[in-house]
Design a protein around this motif. Structure first.
Motif, PDB file in Angstrom:
ATOM      1  N   SER A  65      64.868  21.584  20.233  1.00  0.00           N
ATOM      2  CA  SER A  65      64.060  20.433  19.878  1.00  0.00           C
ATOM      3  C   SER A  65      62.704  20.222  20.725  1.00  0.00           C
ATOM      4  N   ASN A  66      62.409  21.568  21.179  1.00  0.00           N
ATOM      5  CA  ASN A  66      60.842  21.302  21.886  1.00  0.00           C
ATOM      6  C   ASN A  66      59.667  21.999  20.917  1.00  0.00           C
ATOM      7  N   ASP A  67      58.547  21.113  21.184  1.00  0.00           N
ATOM      8  CA  ASP A  67      57.378  21.054  20.554  1.00  0.00           C
ATOM      9  C   ASP A  67      56.193  21.701  21.332  1.00  0.00           C
ATOM     10  N   ARG A  68      55.900  22.953  21.066  1.00  0.00           N
ATOM     11  CA  ARG A  68      55.058  23.863  21.871  1.00  0.00           C
ATOM     12  C   ARG A  68      53.991  24.582  21.189  1.00  0.00           C
ATOM     13  N   TYR A  69      53.075  24.846  21.707  1.00  0.00           N
ATOM     14  CA  TYR A  69      51.752  25.793  21.283  1.00  0.00           C
ATOM     15  C   TYR A  69      51.755  27.067  22.091  1.00  0.00           C
ATOM     16  N   ILE A  70      51.748  28.097  21.359  1.00  0.00           N
ATOM     17  CA  ILE A  70      51.838  29.360  21.824  1.00  0.00           C
ATOM     18  C   ILE A  70      50.592  30.261  21.500  1.00  0.00           C
ATOM     19  N   ASP A  71      50.086  30.729  22.449  1.00  0.00           N
ATOM     20  CA  ASP A  71      48.789  31.853  22.377  1.00  0.00           C
ATOM     21  C   ASP A  71      49.332  33.152  21.731  1.00  0.00           C
ATOM     22  N   ALA A  72      48.547  33.934  20.776  1.00  0.00           N
ATOM     23  CA  ALA A  72      48.878  34.972  20.281  1.00  0.00           C
ATOM     24  C   ALA A  72      47.783  36.026  20.453  1.00  0.00           C
ATOM     25  N   ALA A  73      48.421  37.321  20.507  1.00  0.00           N
ATOM     26  CA  ALA A  73      47.285  38.370  20.725  1.00  0.00           C
ATOM     27  C   ALA A  73      46.366  38.609  19.548  1.00  0.00           C
ATOM     28  N   PRO A  74      45.253  39.154  19.841  1.00  0.00           N
ATOM     29  CA  PRO A  74      44.239  39.377  18.882  1.00  0.00           C
ATOM     30  C   PRO A  74      44.643  40.238  17.562  1.00  0.00           C
ATOM     31  N   SER A  75      45.529  41.193  17.964  1.00  0.00           N
ATOM     32  CA  SER A  75      46.156  41.801  16.730  1.00  0.00           C
ATOM     33  C   SER A  75      47.095  41.089  15.703  1.00  0.00           C
ATOM     34  N   THR A  76      47.740  40.008  16.403  1.00  0.00           N
ATOM     35  CA  THR A  76      48.572  39.184  15.810  1.00  0.00           C
ATOM     36  C   THR A  76      47.834  38.476  14.778  1.00  0.00           C
ATOM     37  N   TRP A  77      46.824  37.633  15.267  1.00  0.00           N
ATOM     38  CA  TRP A  77      45.783  36.920  14.763  1.00  0.00           C
ATOM     39  C   TRP A  77      45.144  37.741  13.488  1.00  0.00           C
ATOM     40  N   HIS A  78      44.772  38.936  13.528  1.00  0.00           N
ATOM     41  CA  HIS A  78      44.158  39.564  12.532  1.00  0.00           C
ATOM     42  C   HIS A  78      45.133  39.785  11.327  1.00  0.00           C
ATOM     43  N   LEU A  79      46.291  40.106  11.678  1.00  0.00           N
ATOM     44  CA  LEU A  79      47.354  40.220  10.716  1.00  0.00           C
ATOM     45  C   LEU A  79      47.832  38.915   9.957  1.00  0.00           C
ATOM     46  N   CYS A  80      47.805  38.003  10.640  1.00  0.00           N
ATOM     47  CA  CYS A  80      48.172  36.927  10.044  1.00  0.00           C
ATOM     48  C   CYS A  80      46.932  36.203   9.114  1.00  0.00           C
ATOM     49  N   SER A  81      45.697  36.544   9.674  1.00  0.00           N
ATOM     50  CA  SER A  81      44.748  36.029   8.735  1.00  0.00           C
ATOM     51  C   SER A  81      44.795  36.703   7.421  1.00  0.00           C
ATOM     52  N   ASN A  82      45.053  38.251   7.499  1.00  0.00           N
ATOM     53  CA  ASN A  82      45.089  38.854   6.297  1.00  0.00           C
ATOM     54  C   ASN A  82      46.381  38.493   5.392  1.00  0.00           C
ATOM     55  N   ALA A  83      47.463  38.022   5.962  1.00  0.00           N
ATOM     56  CA  ALA A  83      48.339  37.467   5.354  1.00  0.00           C
ATOM     57  C   ALA A  83      48.016  36.216   4.764  1.00  0.00           C
ATOM     58  N   LYS A  84      47.357  35.310   5.234  1.00  0.00           N
ATOM     59  CA  LYS A  84      47.070  34.076   4.770  1.00  0.00           C
ATOM     60  C   LYS A  84      46.304  34.350   3.463  1.00  0.00           C
ATOM     61  N   ASN A  85      45.507  35.328   3.420  1.00  0.00           N
ATOM     62  CA  ASN A  85      44.589  35.829   2.139  1.00  0.00           C
ATOM     63  C   ASN A  85      45.291  35.993   1.016  1.00  0.00           C
ATOM     64  N   ALA A  86      46.740  36.293   1.465  1.00  0.00           N
ATOM     65  CA  ALA A  86      47.387  36.820   0.253  1.00  0.00           C
ATOM     66  C   ALA A  86      48.040  35.361  -0.458  1.00  0.00           C
ATOM     67  N   GLY A  87      47.698  34.450   0.135  1.00  0.00           N
ATOM     68  CA  GLY A  87      48.175  33.148  -0.776  1.00  0.00           C
ATOM     69  C   GLY A  87      49.515  32.461  -0.652  1.00  0.00           C
ATOM     70  N   SER A  88      50.551  33.120   0.464  1.00  0.00           N
ATOM     71  CA  SER A  88      51.868  32.431   0.521  1.00  0.00           C
ATOM     72  C   SER A  88      51.693  31.186   1.302  1.00  0.00           C
ATOM     73  N   ARG A  89      52.825  30.157   0.997  1.00  0.00           N
ATOM     74  CA  ARG A  89      52.729  29.014   1.423  1.00  0.00           C
ATOM     75  C   ARG A  89      53.173  29.187   3.040  1.00  0.00           C
ATOM     76  N   TYR A  90      54.359  29.791   3.212  1.00  0.00           N
ATOM     77  CA  TYR A  90      54.809  29.945   4.309  1.00  0.00           C
ATOM     78  C   TYR A  90      53.958  31.183   5.169  1.00  0.00           C
ATOM     79  N   ALA A  91      53.623  30.948   6.394  1.00  0.00           N
ATOM     80  CA  ALA A  91      52.867  31.894   6.934  1.00  0.00           C
ATOM     81  C   ALA A  91      53.551  33.376   7.125  1.00  0.00           C
ATOM     82  N   ILE A  92      54.964  33.387   7.394  1.00  0.00           N
ATOM     83  CA  ILE A  92      55.491  34.563   7.297  1.00  0.00           C
ATOM     84  C   ILE A  92      56.642  34.456   6.596  1.00  0.00           C
TER      85      ILE A  92
END
Length: 93
Positions: A65-92
């Motif tokens: 039940s912890n609420d936290r913010y996590i930093d992510a590596a640039p390579s992860t952000w690049h892949l997530c950004s590309n996945a977001k453009n695919a139009g899925s409601r859930y990030a992963i």
């Protein structure tokens, strides 16, 4: 890391997100795009997506039940950004 590039972008995003952030599988599955802050390169982890055999899917709080913010590596952000453009409601998903 060259080996991972052989897989689809979404699978790359899953593996690298787990490795680079340390989130649990259910927490990763529960992320929506509103949890991502692309400007600050952080992910807000505050829920999990659980799968029940006879019930289906259910959002719940994180394991502890912890609420936290996590930093992510640039390579992860690049892949997530590309996945977001695919139009899925859930990030992963």
């Amino acid at each position: 890391m060259a080996e991972i590039s052989k897989y689809p972008i979404q699978e790359q995003a899953i593996v690298l997100s787990l490795l680079n952030t340390g989130v649990r599988r259910a927490e990763l599955a529960g992320l929506t795009w509103s949890d991502f802050n692309f400007r600050d390169c952080t992910v807000h982890v505050n829920k999990s997506l659980l799968v029940f055999k006879d019930f289906g899917y259910q959002h719940t709080t994180t394991k502890e039940s912890n609420d936290r913010y996590i930093d992510a590596a640039p390579s992860t952000w690049h892949l997530c950004s590309n996945a977001k453009n695919a139009g899925s409601r859930y990030a992963i998903s």
